[in-house]
Design a protein around this motif. Structure first.
Motif: not given
Length: 364
Positions: A58-59, A66, A61-62
């Motif tokens: 998972t990035d 979130a 930044r995501w």
């Protein structure tokens, strides 16, 4: 490429603890239910490991983007527990039953939600050299206070304390003035006092706390239980009685030994050296989380790592402390070792968060 950059030492240590936990759960329960709980522990481990591996990819930044939704999902789970969908187990309304015979304890997953939420509030939108303002710190404490209050309503004092100390660690690491940390500690103490005085806690939970000061107050209940736990650990000696050979463990003298008191199985059957090895692995995870925090160039990643370290450190100290009789019994599981799906999932997600924090791109 993120898999190649992952800190596989974290995964190896967590997997080692989980597998030893399955063996200890088997030893504590095979004489009554066979291998069923040990197998479920292994299934929970497999699912948890899968969740952690997803976070590696998972990035970050995501994850930042979130964070509000993850936090709100955590609150939704805690509200569902207090609704008619919630189920009371052992005096605490902490569970939701799912199809297929599974159950979920949202309070465990709220630790993940709070770690991410606090990191977002205290890391975003400010200069690297500027400490957080009073408004930002107060917002962080409101953010923490809501799930803590909902968990106290279940009531679940142990998990509420984990969230409280987790928040203290993250706020302190954010660069906030020391006065905020002192005020936070005072607030946690006041919350515990209020929970006892109102009272929010069930009678058996109050008895646990009072019996810590005087075991004779409940000689046939928690006082008896904690004496049996200390007897099991003390009888293990240096090398232990051997797996499946502990008199206290195999005799079934310790209720809930496979959850709250799993450390007593290690102490009796694996002895001092085996129990010390488990403590060392848990200590490695905590130190490694702090190492991630120290070497992170990004505020968000650093605060996520500190939150996980604070959570693991307090929960490990509290669980082992209540096994040794130096802390009151609060029903907290020992990370990765105690039986419980929700706890296992939360702990493995925390490992994934640490790996994600290590892969955080620099933000100046």
């Amino acid at each position: 490429m993120r898999f190649l950059r992952a800190d596989w030492g974290l995964y190896v240590a967590a997997l080692g603890l989980s597998l030893v936990g399955a063996v200890l759960v088997w030893s504590a329960t095979h004489h009554t239910v066979g291998p069923a709980l040990a197998v479920r522990h292994l299934i929970n481990t497999t699912i948890g490991l899968g969740l952690a591996l997803v976070l590696v990819r998972t990035d970050v930044r995501w994850l930042r983007a979130a964070a509000p939704w993850v936090y709100l999902a955590g609150l939704a789970g805690l509200l569902l527990v207090l609704s008619p969908l919630g189920v009371t187990v052992n005096g605490s309304r902490s569970w939701i039953h799912l199809p297929g015979g599974f159950s979920l304890q949202p309070a465990e997953l709220s630790k993940i939600a709070l770690v991410i939420g606090l990191a977002m509030i205290l890391a975003e939108g400010r200069d690297r050299q500027r400490p957080p303002r009073a408004r930002e710190v107060l917002t962080a404490w409101v953010l923490a206070g809501i799930p803590i209050g909902l968990i106290l309503l279940q009531p679940d004092l142990g998990t509420a304390l984990v969230l409280g100390f987790l928040t203290i660690g993250v706020v302190a690491a954010s660069g906030a003035a020391r006065g905020w940390t002192v005020a936070a500690v005072a607030g946690v103490v006041a919350a515990v006092w209020a929970a006892l005085a109102v009272p929010l806690l069930e009678d058996y939970q109050v008895d646990r706390l009072l019996a810590f000061l005087d075991p004779e107050l409940d000689p046939e209940g928690i006082g008896y239980q904690t004496r049996q736990v200390r007897l099991a650990i003390g009888s293990g000696g240096w090398e232990g009685a051997g797996l499946g050979e502990g008199l206290q463990t195999q005799g079934g003298f310790i209720p809930y030994q496979y959850t709250d008191f799993i450390f007593s199985v290690a102490g009796e059957e694996l002895g001092f050296w085996g129990a010390a090895g488990l403590v060392a692995l848990l200590g490695f995870l905590i130190v490694r989380a702090l190492w991630v925090a120290l070497h992170s160039e990004d505020r968000f990643g650093r605060l996520v790592a500190v939150g996980v370290a604070s959570w693991f450190a307090f929960q490990t100290f509290q669980n082992i402390g209540m096994n040794l009789g130096v802390m009151p019994v609060t029903g907290l599981p020992l990370p990765f070792l105690s039986y419980g799906g929700s706890s296992m999932f939360a702990c493995w997600l925390a490992i994934g968060l640490l790996a994600c924090a290590q892969n955080t791109p620099t933000r100046r």
